[in-house]
Design a protein around this motif. Structure first.
Motif, PDB file in Angstrom:
ATOM      1  N   MET A 176      10.110  -4.593  -0.009  1.00 14.24           N
ATOM      2  CA  MET A 176      10.677  -4.350   1.305  1.00 14.24           C
ATOM      3  C   MET A 176      11.424  -3.023   1.278  1.00 14.24           C
TER       4      MET A 176
ATOM      5  N   GLU B  74      -0.644   4.443   5.925  1.00 12.70           N
ATOM      6  CA  GLU B  74      -0.235   3.049   6.141  1.00 12.70           C
ATOM      7  C   GLU B  74       1.086   2.948   6.909  1.00 12.70           C
TER       8      GLU B  74
ATOM      9  N   LYS C 143      -3.425  -9.353  -1.082  1.00 13.66           N
ATOM     10  CA  LYS C 143      -1.978  -9.220  -0.962  1.00 13.66           C
ATOM     11  C   LYS C 143      -1.711  -8.366   0.269  1.00 13.66           C
ATOM     12  N   CYS C 144      -0.893  -8.888   1.159  1.00 13.85           N
ATOM     13  CA  CYS C 144      -0.581  -8.178   2.395  1.00 13.85           C
ATOM     14  C   CYS C 144       0.916  -7.877   2.428  1.00 13.85           C
ATOM     15  N   GLN C 145       1.271  -6.601   2.635  1.00 11.90           N
ATOM     16  CA  GLN C 145       2.666  -6.176   2.758  1.00 11.90           C
ATOM     17  C   GLN C 145       2.852  -5.561   4.138  1.00 11.90           C
ATOM     18  N   ILE C 146       3.851  -6.040   4.854  1.00 12.93           N
ATOM     19  CA  ILE C 146       4.156  -5.523   6.195  1.00 12.93           C
ATOM     20  C   ILE C 146       5.667  -5.352   6.298  1.00 12.93           C
ATOM     21  N   PHE C 147       6.094  -4.248   6.896  1.00  5.81           N
ATOM     22  CA  PHE C 147       7.515  -4.102   7.205  1.00  5.81           C
ATOM     23  C   PHE C 147       7.656  -3.477   8.579  1.00  5.81           C
TER      24      PHE C 147
ATOM     25  N   LYS D 195      -0.037  -2.842   4.611  1.00  2.94           N
ATOM     26  CA  LYS D 195      -0.880  -2.551   3.456  1.00  2.94           C
ATOM     27  C   LYS D 195      -1.534  -3.854   3.007  1.00  2.94           C
ATOM     28  N   GLU D 196      -2.825  -3.773   2.739  1.00  2.00           N
ATOM     29  CA  GLU D 196      -3.553  -4.934   2.229  1.00  2.00           C
ATOM     30  C   GLU D 196      -4.266  -4.523   0.950  1.00  2.00           C
ATOM     31  N   THR D 197      -4.105  -5.330  -0.090  1.00  2.00           N
ATOM     32  CA  THR D 197      -4.721  -5.053  -1.384  1.00  2.00           C
ATOM     33  C   THR D 197      -5.645  -6.203  -1.752  1.00  2.00           C
TER      34      THR D 197
ATOM     35  N   ASP E  14       5.885   1.855  -1.734  1.00  2.00           N
ATOM     36  CA  ASP E  14       4.673   1.043  -1.830  1.00  2.00           C
ATOM     37  C   ASP E  14       3.621   1.398  -0.792  1.00  2.00           C
ATOM     38  N   PHE E  15       3.911   2.362   0.100  1.00  2.00           N
ATOM     39  CA  PHE E  15       3.001   2.679   1.203  1.00  2.00           C
ATOM     40  C   PHE E  15       2.561   4.135   1.151  1.00  2.00           C
TER      41      PHE E  15
END
Length: 135
Positions: free
Chosen positions: A1, A26, A56-60, A42-44, A21-22
């Motif tokens: 985060m 992204e 793995k999905c990261q969203i902020f 971001k999706e991995t 991380d982005f």
């Protein structure tokens, strides 16, 4: 985060976000009136072997209200090599005023509260009024 730090200084408004991380594609920075919205997604996809995958999905999302005295139209964004997104907007400068003389008005008499007007007429309400009783 991503961590965020909002600062106000003599130079203006600054929002600094750690977005290590982005990648730049992204990230999105949008301005809605005086509201600033920064998002990242971001999706991995990982190959687990045996024809199976994990995702793995990261969203902020970060929102900030800009101060009224900031020039939002001059906002800039910089993504540093160490993964910090710096969003800056300068303060509005006071408009330059033309020099002008302010006239001084003179009065010939000063009327106090216990004096009658110059025409000698008092308002009818004042004739019939009684002072308030003191407690």
């Amino acid at each position: 985060m991503p961590s965020g730090d909002i600062k106000s200084s003599e130079g203006g408004f600054t929002l600094c976000l750690g977005v290590q991380d982005f990648s730049p594609n992204e990230l999105t920075v949008k301005l809605y009136g005086r509201k600033l919205l920064v998002t990242g997604a971001k999706e991995t996809k990982n190959n687990e072997g045996n024809s199976s995958y994990s995702y793995k999905c990261q969203i902020f999302r970060k929102e900030a209200d800009l101060p009224q005295d900031v020039r939002a139209e001059d906002m800039s964004c910089i993504l540093t090599s160490d993964g910090h997104l710096k969003i800056k907007a300068p303060w509005q400068s006071a408009p330059a005023l033309k020099e002008r003389n302010v006239p001084i008005q003179l009065t010939t008499t000063v009327q106090t509260a216990d004096q009658k007007p110059a025409d000698g007429n008092e308002a009818k309400d004042n004739q019939d009024s009684k002072p308030w009783p003191l407690a």
